[in-house]
Design a protein around this motif. Structure first.
Motif, PDB file in Angstrom:
ATOM      1  N   SER A  96      10.906  29.469 -14.553  1.00 22.28           N
ATOM      2  CA  SER A  96      10.306  30.083 -15.740  1.00 22.28           C
ATOM      3  C   SER A  96       9.930  31.548 -15.516  1.00 22.28           C
ATOM      4  O   SER A  96       9.700  32.283 -16.477  1.00 22.28           O
ATOM      5  CB  SER A  96       9.059  29.297 -16.158  1.00 22.28           C
ATOM      6  N   ILE A  97       9.890  31.989 -14.263  1.00 25.29           N
ATOM      7  CA  ILE A  97       9.518  33.371 -13.981  1.00 25.29           C
ATOM      8  C   ILE A  97      10.551  34.325 -14.561  1.00 25.29           C
ATOM      9  O   ILE A  97      10.226  35.420 -15.007  1.00 25.29           O
ATOM     10  CB  ILE A  97       9.387  33.601 -12.454  1.00 25.29           C
ATOM     11  N   GLY A  98      11.802  33.887 -14.647  1.00 27.58           N
ATOM     12  CA  GLY A  98      12.870  34.743 -15.126  1.00 27.58           C
ATOM     13  C   GLY A  98      12.789  35.072 -16.592  1.00 27.58           C
ATOM     14  O   GLY A  98      13.546  35.889 -17.101  1.00 27.58           O
ATOM     15  N   ARG A  99      11.893  34.469 -17.311  1.00 30.88           N
ATOM     16  CA  ARG A  99      11.789  34.728 -18.745  1.00 30.88           C
ATOM     17  C   ARG A  99      10.907  35.932 -19.059  1.00 30.88           C
ATOM     18  O   ARG A  99      10.849  36.358 -20.201  1.00 30.88           O
ATOM     19  CB  ARG A  99      11.272  33.482 -19.447  1.00 30.88           C
ATOM     20  N   ARG A 100      10.221  36.446 -18.080  1.00 31.67           N
ATOM     21  CA  ARG A 100       9.397  37.634 -18.297  1.00 31.67           C
ATOM     22  C   ARG A 100      10.287  38.866 -18.277  1.00 31.67           C
ATOM     23  O   ARG A 100      10.972  39.136 -17.291  1.00 31.67           O
ATOM     24  CB  ARG A 100       8.314  37.750 -17.223  1.00 31.67           C
ATOM     25  N   GLN A 101      10.239  39.610 -19.367  1.00 32.46           N
ATOM     26  CA  GLN A 101      11.142  40.749 -19.535  1.00 32.46           C
ATOM     27  C   GLN A 101      10.912  41.843 -18.490  1.00 32.46           C
ATOM     28  O   GLN A 101      11.846  42.462 -18.024  1.00 32.46           O
ATOM     29  CB  GLN A 101      10.981  41.312 -20.946  1.00 32.46           C
ATOM     30  N   ARG A 102       9.666  42.053 -18.100  1.00 31.00           N
ATOM     31  CA  ARG A 102       9.350  43.110 -17.135  1.00 31.00           C
ATOM     32  C   ARG A 102       9.986  42.818 -15.774  1.00 31.00           C
ATOM     33  O   ARG A 102      10.536  43.703 -15.129  1.00 31.00           O
ATOM     34  CB  ARG A 102       7.839  43.252 -16.995  1.00 31.00           C
ATOM     35  N   LEU A 103       9.913  41.561 -15.334  1.00 27.55           N
ATOM     36  CA  LEU A 103      10.513  41.201 -14.050  1.00 27.55           C
ATOM     37  C   LEU A 103      12.035  41.274 -14.102  1.00 27.55           C
ATOM     38  O   LEU A 103      12.670  41.665 -13.119  1.00 27.55           O
ATOM     39  CB  LEU A 103      10.066  39.806 -13.625  1.00 27.55           C
ATOM     40  N   VAL A 104      12.608  40.916 -15.223  1.00 33.56           N
ATOM     41  CA  VAL A 104      14.062  40.967 -15.354  1.00 33.56           C
ATOM     42  C   VAL A 104      14.546  42.412 -15.271  1.00 33.56           C
ATOM     43  O   VAL A 104      15.545  42.707 -14.602  1.00 33.56           O
ATOM     44  CB  VAL A 104      14.513  40.303 -16.679  1.00 33.56           C
ATOM     45  N   ARG A 105      13.844  43.323 -15.923  1.00 35.64           N
ATOM     46  CA  ARG A 105      14.228  44.738 -15.851  1.00 35.64           C
ATOM     47  C   ARG A 105      14.091  45.274 -14.423  1.00 35.64           C
ATOM     48  O   ARG A 105      14.936  46.040 -13.961  1.00 35.64           O
ATOM     49  CB  ARG A 105      13.369  45.565 -16.802  1.00 35.64           C
ATOM     50  N   LEU A 106      13.019  44.889 -13.750  1.00 39.00           N
ATOM     51  CA  LEU A 106      12.834  45.323 -12.366  1.00 39.00           C
ATOM     52  C   LEU A 106      13.943  44.776 -11.478  1.00 39.00           C
ATOM     53  O   LEU A 106      14.501  45.504 -10.647  1.00 39.00           O
ATOM     54  CB  LEU A 106      11.464  44.873 -11.843  1.00 39.00           C
ATOM     55  N   GLN A 107      14.287  43.506 -11.650  1.00 40.18           N
ATOM     56  CA  GLN A 107      15.368  42.917 -10.864  1.00 40.18           C
ATOM     57  C   GLN A 107      16.695  43.615 -11.146  1.00 40.18           C
ATOM     58  O   GLN A 107      17.463  43.913 -10.228  1.00 40.18           O
ATOM     59  CB  GLN A 107      15.496  41.426 -11.168  1.00 40.18           C
ATOM     60  N   ALA A 108      16.957  43.900 -12.407  1.00 37.49           N
ATOM     61  CA  ALA A 108      18.202  44.580 -12.770  1.00 37.49           C
ATOM     62  C   ALA A 108      18.253  45.963 -12.129  1.00 37.49           C
ATOM     63  O   ALA A 108      19.290  46.362 -11.580  1.00 37.49           O
ATOM     64  CB  ALA A 108      18.325  44.687 -14.283  1.00 37.49           C
ATOM     65  N   PHE A 109      17.142  46.686 -12.193  1.00 32.08           N
ATOM     66  CA  PHE A 109      17.091  48.017 -11.585  1.00 32.08           C
ATOM     67  C   PHE A 109      17.331  47.937 -10.082  1.00 32.08           C
ATOM     68  O   PHE A 109      18.112  48.723  -9.530  1.00 32.08           O
ATOM     69  CB  PHE A 109      15.736  48.688 -11.870  1.00 32.08           C
ATOM     70  N   LEU A 110      16.678  46.992  -9.416  1.00 32.32           N
ATOM     71  CA  LEU A 110      16.823  46.881  -7.963  1.00 32.32           C
ATOM     72  C   LEU A 110      18.240  46.482  -7.558  1.00 32.32           C
ATOM     73  O   LEU A 110      18.793  47.003  -6.579  1.00 32.32           O
ATOM     74  CB  LEU A 110      15.795  45.901  -7.407  1.00 32.32           C
ATOM     75  N   VAL A 111      18.835  45.561  -8.306  1.00 28.24           N
ATOM     76  CA  VAL A 111      20.203  45.146  -7.995  1.00 28.24           C
ATOM     77  C   VAL A 111      21.176  46.304  -8.229  1.00 28.24           C
ATOM     78  O   VAL A 111      22.072  46.550  -7.412  1.00 28.24           O
ATOM     79  CB  VAL A 111      20.602  43.892  -8.806  1.00 28.24           C
ATOM     80  N   LEU A 112      21.000  47.040  -9.313  1.00 28.64           N
ATOM     81  CA  LEU A 112      21.868  48.192  -9.574  1.00 28.64           C
ATOM     82  C   LEU A 112      21.647  49.292  -8.536  1.00 28.64           C
ATOM     83  O   LEU A 112      22.604  49.952  -8.115  1.00 28.64           O
ATOM     84  CB  LEU A 112      21.639  48.732 -10.978  1.00 28.64           C
ATOM     85  N   PHE A 113      20.407  49.485  -8.112  1.00 24.00           N
ATOM     86  CA  PHE A 113      20.127  50.450  -7.050  1.00 24.00           C
ATOM     87  C   PHE A 113      20.828  50.030  -5.759  1.00 24.00           C
ATOM     88  O   PHE A 113      21.446  50.858  -5.072  1.00 24.00           O
ATOM     89  CB  PHE A 113      18.615  50.578  -6.821  1.00 24.00           C
TER      90      PHE A 113
END
Length: 177
Positions: A83-100
Motif C-alpha cells: 500500500s505504500i506505493g499508492r502515495r504520490q509523493r513516494l512514487v515521484r521520488l522513486q521515479a526521480f531516483l530510478v531515472l537519476f
C-alpha cells in the motif's frame, strides 16, 4: 495492467542491474588476476608497472550504480505491491531516483565504451633500475599471450555491452513510475 507492466519493467531493471554488477565485478577480478600473472612471469629483478586505472575507475563506478539500481528497483517493486506505493509523493521520488540512476549508469557505460574502443593498459618496466623500451615490453606481452588493448579483453567486452540493458529498463521503469 499498467501495474503489471511496471512490475515487469522493475524486475528487468533488477535482473540486468544484477547482471551488470556481476560482469563488472568479474572484470575487476580478471584484470587483477591478469596483473598478478604478468608480474609473476616477469624475470627476477624486473619491476612492472601496469596502469589500467582509467577503466578500473569507470568499472568501479558502474558497479556502484548497478548496486544502487538493484536497491531502487527492489524498493520500488515492493512499494508498488504494498500500500505504500499508492502515495504520490513516494512514487515521484522513486521515479526521480530510478531515472537519476539510469542517467548515471548511462554516463558510465558511455565512458566505458569509449575506453573499451580506444584505450589500452599502460605498461612500463624496469630491469635493475634501467627502463625497458616499449618494443621489449611488447615482445614480452606477445610471448606471455596478453594484449594491452581493452578491446581484446573479453571480460571488458561484457562490461561494454550488458549494462546497456540495465540503462534501458531503468529508464522505462523510471518513466512508468
Amino acid at each position: 495492467m499498467a501495474k503489471i507492466l511496471l512490475l515487469v519493467s522493475l524486475f528487468l531493471t533488477f535482473a540486468f542491474s544484477v547482471v551488470g554488477l556481476s560482469v563488472v565485478i568479474n572484470a575487476l577480478v580478471k584484470s587483477n588476476q591478469e596483473d598478478s600473472y604478468i608480474r609473476s612471469v616477469a624475470p627476477d629483478g624486473t619491476i612492472v608497472d601496469i596502469n589500467y586505472h582509467d577503466i578500473y575507475s569507470v568499472c568501479a563506478v558502474m558497479a556502484a550504480v548497478c548496486a544502487l539500481l538493484i536497491a531502487l528497483s527492489l524498493v520500488s517493486a515492493f512499494s508498488q505491491i504494498s500500500s505504500i506505493g499508492r502515495r504520490q509523493r513516494l512514487v515521484r521520488l522513486q521515479a526521480f531516483l530510478v531515472l537519476f540512476g539510469a542517467l548515471w549508469l548511462l554516463a558510465t557505460v558511455i565512458a566505458c565504451d569509449v575506453l573499451f574502443a580506444t584505450g589500452s593498459t599502460k605498461i612500463t618496466a624496469t630491469f635493475d633500475g634501467v627502463a625497458l623500451s616499449q618494443s621489449v615490453i611488447q615482445q614480452f606481452e606477445q610471448s606471455v599471450g596478453v594484449s594491452p588493448e581493452y578491446s581484446k579483453q573479453w571480460y571488458l567486452r561484457l562490461c561494454a555491452i550488458l549494462p546497456w540493458f540495465a540503462v534501458l529498463f531503468a529508464t522505462l521503469s523510471g518513466l512508468s513510475l
